[in-house]
Motif scaffolding. Structure first.
Motif, PDB file in Angstrom:
ATOM      1  N   MET A  74       0.857  -1.196   0.000  1.00 30.75           N
ATOM      2  CA  MET A  74       0.000   0.000   0.000  1.00 30.75           C
ATOM      3  C   MET A  74       0.886   1.237   0.000  1.00 30.75           C
ATOM      4  SD  MET A  74      -2.743   1.213   2.921  1.00 30.75           S
ATOM      5  CE  MET A  74      -3.637  -0.334   2.843  1.00 30.75           C
ATOM      6  N   ASP A  75       0.557   2.189  -0.845  1.00 30.32           N
ATOM      7  CA  ASP A  75       1.324   3.415  -0.959  1.00 30.32           C
ATOM      8  C   ASP A  75       0.408   4.575  -0.588  1.00 30.32           C
ATOM      9  OD1 ASP A  75       3.642   4.848  -1.493  1.00 30.32           O
ATOM     10  OD2 ASP A  75       3.137   5.162  -3.587  1.00 30.32           O
ATOM     11  N   GLY A  76       0.437   4.987   0.669  1.00 35.76           N
ATOM     12  CA  GLY A  76      -0.451   6.043   1.108  1.00 35.76           C
ATOM     13  C   GLY A  76      -0.335   6.255   2.602  1.00 35.76           C
ATOM     14  N   LEU A  77      -1.204   7.130   3.133  1.00 41.33           N
ATOM     15  CA  LEU A  77      -1.133   7.475   4.547  1.00 41.33           C
ATOM     16  C   LEU A  77      -1.350   6.283   5.466  1.00 41.33           C
ATOM     17  CD1 LEU A  77      -2.877  10.947   4.922  1.00 41.33           C
ATOM     18  CD2 LEU A  77      -0.539  10.340   5.534  1.00 41.33           C
ATOM     19  N   HIS A  78      -1.988   5.245   4.975  1.00 43.64           N
ATOM     20  CA  HIS A  78      -2.225   4.068   5.803  1.00 43.64           C
ATOM     21  C   HIS A  78      -1.154   3.004   5.600  1.00 43.64           C
ATOM     22  CE1 HIS A  78      -6.792   5.018   6.417  1.00 43.64           C
ATOM     23  NE2 HIS A  78      -5.998   6.015   6.741  1.00 43.64           N
ATOM     24  N   SER A  79      -0.141   3.314   4.829  1.00 46.24           N
ATOM     25  CA  SER A  79       0.960   2.379   4.622  1.00 46.24           C
ATOM     26  C   SER A  79       1.766   2.236   5.910  1.00 46.24           C
ATOM     27  CB  SER A  79       1.871   2.877   3.498  1.00 46.24           C
ATOM     28  OG  SER A  79       2.958   2.010   3.323  1.00 46.24           O
ATOM     29  N   THR A  80       2.165   1.019   6.214  1.00 38.55           N
ATOM     30  CA  THR A  80       2.910   0.751   7.446  1.00 38.55           C
ATOM     31  C   THR A  80       4.214   0.026   7.146  1.00 38.55           C
ATOM     32  OG1 THR A  80       1.792  -1.380   7.805  1.00 38.55           O
ATOM     33  CG2 THR A  80       0.801   0.580   8.832  1.00 38.55           C
ATOM     34  N   ILE A  81       5.091   0.056   8.117  1.00 38.73           N
ATOM     35  CA  ILE A  81       6.307  -0.742   8.093  1.00 38.73           C
ATOM     36  C   ILE A  81       6.297  -1.626   9.329  1.00 38.73           C
ATOM     37  CG2 ILE A  81       7.763   0.933   9.341  1.00 38.73           C
ATOM     38  CD1 ILE A  81       9.970   0.197   7.246  1.00 38.73           C
ATOM     39  N   THR A  82       6.728  -2.861   9.198  1.00 39.51           N
ATOM     40  CA  THR A  82       6.719  -3.783  10.327  1.00 39.51           C
ATOM     41  C   THR A  82       8.021  -3.649  11.109  1.00 39.51           C
ATOM     42  OG1 THR A  82       5.311  -5.334   9.115  1.00 39.51           O
ATOM     43  CG2 THR A  82       6.471  -6.174  11.050  1.00 39.51           C
ATOM     44  N   LEU A  83       7.901  -3.251  12.370  1.00 39.73           N
ATOM     45  CA  LEU A  83       9.064  -3.083  13.229  1.00 39.73           C
ATOM     46  C   LEU A  83       9.627  -4.442  13.638  1.00 39.73           C
ATOM     47  CD1 LEU A  83       7.701  -0.185  15.488  1.00 39.73           C
ATOM     48  CD2 LEU A  83       9.073  -0.012  13.389  1.00 39.73           C
ATOM     49  N   ASN A  84      10.789  -4.422  14.277  1.00 36.55           N
ATOM     50  CA  ASN A  84      11.478  -5.683  14.566  1.00 36.55           C
ATOM     51  C   ASN A  84      10.787  -6.554  15.616  1.00 36.55           C
ATOM     52  OD1 ASN A  84      12.172  -4.376  16.973  1.00 36.55           O
ATOM     53  ND2 ASN A  84      14.247  -3.900  16.294  1.00 36.55           N
ATOM     54  N   ASN A  85       9.732  -6.032  16.259  1.00 30.62           N
ATOM     55  CA  ASN A  85       8.957  -6.869  17.180  1.00 30.62           C
ATOM     56  C   ASN A  85       7.608  -7.265  16.594  1.00 30.62           C
ATOM     57  OD1 ASN A  85       7.614  -4.432  17.296  1.00 30.62           O
ATOM     58  ND2 ASN A  85       7.360  -4.436  19.526  1.00 30.62           N
ATOM     59  N   GLY A  86       7.409  -6.970  15.304  1.00 32.72           N
ATOM     60  CA  GLY A  86       6.171  -7.351  14.630  1.00 32.72           C
ATOM     61  C   GLY A  86       5.090  -6.293  14.628  1.00 32.72           C
ATOM     62  N   VAL A  87       5.265  -5.211  15.369  1.00 33.95           N
ATOM     63  CA  VAL A  87       4.278  -4.129  15.403  1.00 33.95           C
ATOM     64  C   VAL A  87       4.353  -3.331  14.106  1.00 33.95           C
ATOM     65  CG1 VAL A  87       3.714  -1.927  16.519  1.00 33.95           C
ATOM     66  CG2 VAL A  87       4.192  -3.955  17.910  1.00 33.95           C
ATOM     67  N   LYS A  88       3.198  -2.968  13.583  1.00 30.83           N
ATOM     68  CA  LYS A  88       3.141  -2.188  12.336  1.00 30.83           C
ATOM     69  C   LYS A  88       3.041  -0.701  12.667  1.00 30.83           C
ATOM     70  CE  LYS A  88       1.041  -5.904   9.638  1.00 30.83           C
ATOM     71  NZ  LYS A  88       2.260  -6.171   8.861  1.00 30.83           N
ATOM     72  N   MET A  89       3.918   0.102  12.075  1.00 39.08           N
ATOM     73  CA  MET A  89       3.980   1.537  12.317  1.00 39.08           C
ATOM     74  C   MET A  89       3.704   2.292  11.029  1.00 39.08           C
ATOM     75  SD  MET A  89       7.220   3.743  13.781  1.00 39.08           S
ATOM     76  CE  MET A  89       7.102   5.539  13.967  1.00 39.08           C
ATOM     77  N   PRO A  90       2.856   3.334  11.066  1.00 37.95           N
ATOM     78  CA  PRO A  90       2.655   4.136   9.862  1.00 37.95           C
ATOM     79  C   PRO A  90       3.970   4.740   9.380  1.00 37.95           C
ATOM     80  CG  PRO A  90       0.988   4.648  11.502  1.00 37.95           C
ATOM     81  CD  PRO A  90       2.000   3.779  12.172  1.00 37.95           C
ATOM     82  N   ARG A  91       4.145   4.798   8.081  1.00 35.58           N
ATOM     83  CA  ARG A  91       5.380   5.332   7.508  1.00 35.58           C
ATOM     84  C   ARG A  91       5.375   6.851   7.413  1.00 35.58           C
ATOM     85  NH1 ARG A  91       6.719   2.764   1.955  1.00 35.58           N
ATOM     86  NH2 ARG A  91       8.442   4.256   2.216  1.00 35.58           N
ATOM     87  N   PHE A  92       4.240   7.465   7.685  1.00 31.26           N
ATOM     88  CA  PHE A  92       4.117   8.915   7.539  1.00 31.26           C
ATOM     89  C   PHE A  92       3.220   9.422   8.655  1.00 31.26           C
ATOM     90  CE2 PHE A  92       2.789  12.966   5.767  1.00 31.26           C
ATOM     91  CZ  PHE A  92       3.865  13.374   4.985  1.00 31.26           C
TER      92      PHE A  92
END
Length: 297
Positions: free
Chosen positions: A1-19
């Protein structure tokens, strides 16, 4: 997904918004309004800090934004930071954290960062943060403004690898060595001052690219950071600009134009350790939140 709801998965598995939206140098009232505006317009990431002196306003903005948007608390990703003057043992850090939760009006935060590595306390403070994480009121922990030497020291002592290192990152300060080291340890970089304190907005290369793509200079820079896979929190107190800053997902910079911006790096930091009084008695920034004044309206 490319947008405000796009996330990156941190090293503990939690998803964080990229913006997301940052609220540095804004009072409580402005923070409330900016945060609510951002949430109404699709932002899911909100970044504040005890040192900013606006956690109450940020919390009020979160509450208002959720009411206005119909979203739930779990839809948002809220970051705050351990204040330099409240670093120390578990009792001190946990007491500070509970006060921050109270000011924010939240039961938990998604990411808790150590704001600066105060040399005498950062290892002890991080162990306290690890314990808070295990207690379940923090979904991920990380750090901010850690150079590679301090990060190596932390990794030697830590039981939990930081999920994030929040650094100044913009066209004239790209932190190549820190970015490479952090990524080798699965630590994501988040950019603060992504627009270079505004200075990058008038760079001739950026201005030329803005004309080429029919975009604002801010949009060019933020799109460049997006394509560099840097998590970005950008501050604005103006509703139209908050919206405009997020409109970077319907165009892409060519590889050649990304390289043009990459070449602008000068390694110029706006702030670093020697700017702070616990490192340098003549430093510009005291170990205090008194500089973040607020007045009732």
């Amino acid at each position: 997904m490319d947008g405000l709801h796009s996330t990156i998965t941190l090293n503990n598995g939690v998803k964080m918004p990229r913006f997301g939206l940052g609220v540095w140098k804004t009072d409580n009232h402005t923070s409330r309004d900016s945060v609510a505006t951002a949430i109404r317009n699709g932002y899911l990431g909100i970044d504040t800090a005890r040192q900013y002196g606006n956690e109450q306003g940020t919390g009020a903005g979160i509450k208002l934004g959720l009411e206005q948007s119909g979203l739930k608390r779990s839809d948002l990703f809220v970051t705050t930071k351990l204040y330099n003057g409240e670093q120390g043992d578990y009792d001190q850090v946990s007491r500070a954290f509970e006060n921050q939760l109270k000011d924010l009006g939240l039961d938990y935060v998604d990411l808790y960062l150590m704001h600066w590595p105060v040399d005498k306390t950062y290892l002890e403070s991080y162990h306290a943060m690890e314990r808070l994480y295990r207690e379940g009121k923090i979904r991920a922990i990380g750090v901010s403004n850690f150079d590679n030497d301090r990060m190596k020291n932390l990794l030697d002592e830590a039981e939990i690898v930081p999920a994030v290192n929040q650094m100044e990152f913009n066209p004239t300060n790209q932190e190549h060595e820190i970015l490479e080291f952090d990524r080798s340890h699965k630590i994501e970089m988040t950019a603060w001052s992504p627009l270079g304190g505004g200075a990058s907005l008038t760079n001739p290369v950026i201005e030329t690219l803005a004309k080429k793509y029919g975009r604002s200079t801010a949009q060019i820079i933020l799109r460049w950071e997006w394509q560099r896979n840097i998590i970005t929190v950008v501050k604005s107190t103006h509703g139209k600009r908050i919206i405009q800053n997020s409109q970077i997902f319907n165009f892409s910079l060519s590889a050649e134009d990304v390289q043009q911006i990459n070449k602008l790096d000068q390694g110029k930091r706006a702030l670093w350790y020697d700017d702070f009084q616990w490192h340098n008695p003549k430093g510009a920034f005291a170990n205090s939140i008194a500089q973040w004044s607020d007045t009732k309206k």
